[in-house]
Design a protein around this motif. Structure first.
Motif, mmCIF file in Angstrom:
data_model
loop_
_atom_site.group_PDB
_atom_site.id
_atom_site.type_symbol
_atom_site.label_atom_id
_atom_site.label_comp_id
_atom_site.label_asym_id
_atom_site.label_seq_id
_atom_site.Cartn_x
_atom_site.Cartn_y
_atom_site.Cartn_z
ATOM 1 N N ILE A 91 0.777 -1.293 0.046
ATOM 2 C CA ILE A 91 0.076 0.146 -0.097
ATOM 3 C C ILE A 91 0.844 1.313 0.053
ATOM 4 O O ILE A 91 0.604 2.217 -0.663
ATOM 5 C CB ILE A 91 -0.977 -0.003 1.194
ATOM 6 N N ILE A 92 1.881 1.328 0.844
ATOM 7 C CA ILE A 92 2.674 2.400 0.819
ATOM 8 C C ILE A 92 3.425 2.541 -0.358
ATOM 9 O O ILE A 92 3.571 3.671 -0.949
ATOM 10 C CB ILE A 92 3.735 2.137 1.969
ATOM 11 N N LEU A 93 4.003 1.559 -0.855
ATOM 12 C CA LEU A 93 4.664 1.711 -2.302
ATOM 13 C C LEU A 93 3.892 2.311 -3.352
ATOM 14 O O LEU A 93 4.162 3.139 -4.227
ATOM 15 C CB LEU A 93 5.277 0.474 -2.700
ATOM 16 N N LEU A 94 2.544 1.611 -3.506
ATOM 17 C CA LEU A 94 1.739 2.052 -4.604
ATOM 18 C C LEU A 94 1.243 3.534 -4.401
ATOM 19 O O LEU A 94 0.979 4.219 -5.601
ATOM 20 C CB LEU A 94 0.550 1.232 -4.763
ATOM 21 N N TYR A 95 1.229 4.000 -3.300
ATOM 22 C CA TYR A 95 0.869 5.441 -3.174
ATOM 23 C C TYR A 95 1.991 6.320 -3.092
ATOM 24 O O TYR A 95 1.622 7.694 -3.186
ATOM 25 C CB TYR A 95 -0.084 5.535 -2.008
ATOM 26 N N PHE A 96 3.050 5.848 -2.673
ATOM 27 C CA PHE A 96 3.910 6.955 -2.316
ATOM 28 C C PHE A 96 4.919 7.061 -3.692
ATOM 29 O O PHE A 96 5.709 8.092 -3.579
ATOM 30 C CB PHE A 96 5.194 6.142 -1.245
ATOM 31 N N GLN A 97 5.036 5.688 -4.414
ATOM 32 C CA GLN A 97 5.786 6.016 -5.637
ATOM 33 C C GLN A 97 4.700 5.557 -6.856
ATOM 34 O O GLN A 97 3.910 5.114 -6.690
ATOM 35 C CB GLN A 97 6.902 4.797 -5.393
ATOM 36 N N LYS A 98 5.276 5.869 -7.995
ATOM 37 C CA LYS A 98 4.488 5.501 -9.231
ATOM 38 C C LYS A 98 4.830 3.960 -9.365
ATOM 39 O O LYS A 98 5.488 3.460 -8.881
ATOM 40 C CB LYS A 98 5.067 6.282 -10.431
ATOM 41 N N THR A 99 3.906 3.686 -10.352
ATOM 42 C CA THR A 99 3.691 1.941 -10.377
ATOM 43 C C THR A 99 5.232 1.415 -10.867
ATOM 44 O O THR A 99 5.465 0.439 -10.310
ATOM 45 C CB THR A 99 2.691 1.741 -11.645
ATOM 46 N N LEU A 100 5.846 1.996 -11.657
ATOM 47 C CA LEU A 100 7.018 1.290 -12.094
ATOM 48 C C LEU A 100 8.172 1.209 -11.185
ATOM 49 O O LEU A 100 8.766 0.357 -10.805
ATOM 50 C CB LEU A 100 7.697 2.049 -13.444
ATOM 51 N N LYS A 101 8.074 2.436 -10.416
ATOM 52 C CA LYS A 101 9.168 2.611 -9.297
ATOM 53 C C LYS A 101 8.990 1.871 -8.142
ATOM 54 O O LYS A 101 9.743 1.024 -7.523
ATOM 55 C CB LYS A 101 9.193 4.060 -8.951
ATOM 56 N N ALA A 102 7.532 1.595 -7.879
ATOM 57 C CA ALA A 102 7.040 0.579 -6.714
ATOM 58 C C ALA A 102 7.205 -0.798 -7.043
ATOM 59 O O ALA A 102 7.847 -1.361 -6.096
ATOM 60 C CB ALA A 102 5.408 0.684 -6.690
ATOM 61 N N ILE A 103 7.318 -0.900 -8.408
ATOM 62 C CA ILE A 103 7.954 -2.520 -8.608
ATOM 63 C C ILE A 103 9.335 -2.754 -8.303
ATOM 64 O O ILE A 103 9.858 -3.870 -7.714
ATOM 65 C CB ILE A 103 7.402 -2.779 -10.203
#
Length: 465
Positions: free
Chosen positions: A116-128
Motif C-alpha cells: 500500500i505504501i509503495l503504490l501510493y508513495f511511488q509511481k507504479t514502475l518505481k513501486a515494482i
C-alpha cells in the motif's frame, strides 16, 4: 471535514487533473502520522521492556517524520524527495524487523502494509523496483552470514509469497479504483463540457429570442401603425360620408331661406317699378327679413364648420343642448316628412366630452333611423332622444319605431363596410360610432331591437380624463 482534508493534503489545493497527486499527498501524510504513532508506541514499549538500544533509532526516525510533516506544507516542489525518503525509511524498517526480530513477536506482519505504501508513495514502475528490492533482501536473509536471523527459509519464503499475493491484490484493487476515478473524471469533464455547450446554446437561443422579440416588437409597432392609419382612413371616410349627407342637408336647409331672400328682393324691385317713391317702412321690413335670413344661414354654416373642425377640444355641455345641435343638422331631412324627432328631457345632465365626435355618433344613428323610416313608412313615425345618468356614466337612448333590425343584419351591424342600404350606404357609420365610443369615450354602444323598432343605447363617462 474540509480542515481535516486540508491537513492530509498538507494545506495545498489541487485541480481535477491532479487527482492522483492529491491521493499521494494524502497517503504520505497518513503514513507519516501512523508511522509517528507507531514510533511513539514503540519508544514507550521499548522503554518499559528495557530495550533502550532501539530508542535512539526510533527517536531519530520520529524527528525525521516531524520534519517531513511540516516540510511538506512549506516546500511543495520537494514532494517526490520526501516520498522517496519515507519509502526508504519504511523499506529498511521492515527489513530491520525481519533481520533482528523474533518470529514469535509477529512484527513481520507490518511488512504486508508495504505494498500500500509503495503504490501510493511511488509511481507504479518505481513501486515494482522497490518491491523487487525488498523481496530480494528477504530471500537472501537466511543465506547471508553477516546477521543471524531467527526466521527459517520456509518462513521467509512464506512471507515473501504472501507479500507478492498482497501486492498483486492491492495493485489490481488500486487499478480498479483509478479506472473508476478516471471514468468519474471523464464523466465529470463530459458533464462540464455538456454544461458549457448547453450554456452556449442557451446563450445563442437567448440572443436569437432577443433579436426575435425586437423584430416582433418592430413588426407589432408597424402593424399598430398600419391599424392606426387604417382607423384614420376609416374615420376620414366616415367623415366624408357624413359630409356628403351634410352638404345635402345644407342644400335642402338653405333652399327655402334663399327663396325667401329672392322673393323679398323681387318684391322690392316690383314696388320700385310700380311706385318710384318707395316707402321707407317697406324697405326696412324687407331688409330686416333678408338680414334675419342671412343670420340664420350664417348660423347654419357655423354649426357645420364647428362639426368638421379637425382639432379636438374638451367642452363642457348640457346633454340636451347637444341633442338639439344634432337635431338641427337633420331637421331639413324630416321637415317635409311625417317623422317627428323629439328630445325627452327629464333632468339636466352636464358632461365634459369631445362634442364633435359624440355628435357624429348621434347623427349616424339618427340618419339610419330616418332612412329606415323612409323605407318602412310606419304609421306615426317617431324618433326620441333621451338621457339618464348615475354617478359615473351617462346613458343616451335613441328610440325609433321603424320596424326593428333583422337577425341577419344584427350580427354584422357594427362591422366595417357592412351596410343594409345596398349601394347607398358606406357601411362605416355604425362601425366608426362603435370605435369612437369605445376608444375615445371609454364606453359602450349596444342595440335592442324588436318588430316594432330599435333602441340604440350609448354608455359614456361623464368626464373623460
Amino acid at each position: 471535514m474540509c480542515k481535516i482534508d486540508g491537513c492530509f493534503t498538507s494545506g495545498w489545493s489541487f485541480d481535477e487533473s491532479q487527482h492522483e497527486l492529491k491521493n499521494r499527498y494524502q497517503m504520505v501524510n497518513i503514513g507519516i502520522l501512523l508511522s509517528t504513532a507507531g514510533l511513539i508506541y514503540g519508544i514507550i514499549g521499548n522503554y518499559i521492556r528495557g530495550l533502550h538500544i532501539l530508542i535512539p533509532i526510533e527517536l531519530v526516525v520520529l524527528f525525521m517524520n516531524i520534519m517531513m510533516f511540516f516540510a511538506l506544507r512549506k516546500y511543495r516542489n520537494f514532494f517526490e524527495f520526501f516520498a522517496i525518503t519515507i519509502t526508504i525509511q519504511y523499506t529498511f524498517l521492515f527489513l530491520f524487523l525481519i533481520y533482528v526480530s523474533d518470529p514469535d513477536d509477529l512484527k513481520h506482519l507490518w511488512i504486508f502494509t508495504y505494498p500500500i505504501i509503495l503504490l501510493y508513495f511511488q509511481k507504479t514502475l518505481k513501486a515494482i523496483y522497490w518491491l523487487i528490492f525488498i523481496l530480494f533482501m528477504l530471500i537472501i536473509a537466511p543465506f547471508q552470514t553477516f546477521i543471524e536471523i531467527q526466521y527459517s527459509v520456509f518462513q521467509i519464503s512464506y512471507i515473501s509469497f504472501v507479500l507478492i499475493i498482497v501486492s498483486i491484490i492491492i495493485y489490481f484493487y488500486k487499478k480498479k479504483i483509478d479506472e473508476a476515478k478516471a471514468t468519474i473524471l471523464e464523466q465529470q469533464n463530459m458533464l462540464k463540457n455538456f454544461n458549457i455547450e448547453l450554456e452556449r446554446q442557451v446563450k445563442d437561443k437567448t440572443t436569437q429570442l432577443i433579436k426575435l422579440n425586437e423584430s416582433l416588437e418592430i413588426k407589432v409597432e408597424q402593424k399598430l401603425e398600419e391599424l392606426r392609419k387604417k382607423d384614420q382612413i376609416l374615420e376620414m371616410q366616415s367623415k366624408q360620408a357624413v359630409m356628403g349627407e351634410m352638404i345635402s342637408m345644407i342644400a335642402h336647409q338653405w333652399r327655402q331661406p334663399l327663396s325667401n331672400i329672392t322673393l323679398q328682393i323681387a318684391n322690392l324691385q316690383l314696388k320700385h317699378m310700380l311706385d318710384k317713391e318707395r316707402r321707407c317702412k317697406d324697405v326696412d321690413d324687407a331688409l330686416g327679413n333678408i338680414s334675419d335670413t342671412i343670420i340664420y344661414l350664417s348660423d347654419t354654416v357655423d354649426d357645420f364648420q364647428t362639426y368638421f373642425r379637425p382639432n379636438k377640444e374638451m367642452v363642457t355641455i348640457e346633454i340636451h343642448e347637444l341633442f338639439q345641435r344634432a337635431l338641427n343638422f337633420v331637421q331639413s331631412r324630416v321637415q317635409d316628412s311625417e317623422i317627428k324627432i323629439s328630445i325627452k328631457k327629464d333632468n339636466q345632465i352636464v358632461l365634459k366630452i369631445y362634442i364633435n365626435e359624440l355628435i357624429q355618433v348621434i347623427l349616424n344613428i339618427l340618419n339610419n333611423a330616418i332612412d329606415a323610416h323612409n323605407e318602412v313608412k310606419p304609421k306615426e313615425p317617431f324618433i326620441v332622444m333621451s338621457a339618464t345618468s348615475d354617478d359615473e356614466y351617462i346613458y343616451i337612448s335613441i328610440t325609433d319605431n321603424a320596424g326593428g333590425i333583422s337577425e341577419e343584419h344584427l350580427v354584422h351591424l357594427f362591422e366595417p363596410y357592412y351596410s343594409t342600404k345596398s349601394k347607398n350606404g358606406t357601411g362605416l357609420g355604425l362601425y366608426m360610432s362603435k370605435m369612437i365610443i369605445e376608444k375615445q369615450f371609454g364606453g359602450e354602444i349596444d342595440v335592442q331591437t324588436s318588430n316594432s323598432g330599435s333602441i340604440f343605447i350609448i354608455k359614456i363617462q361623464k368626464n373623460i380624463d
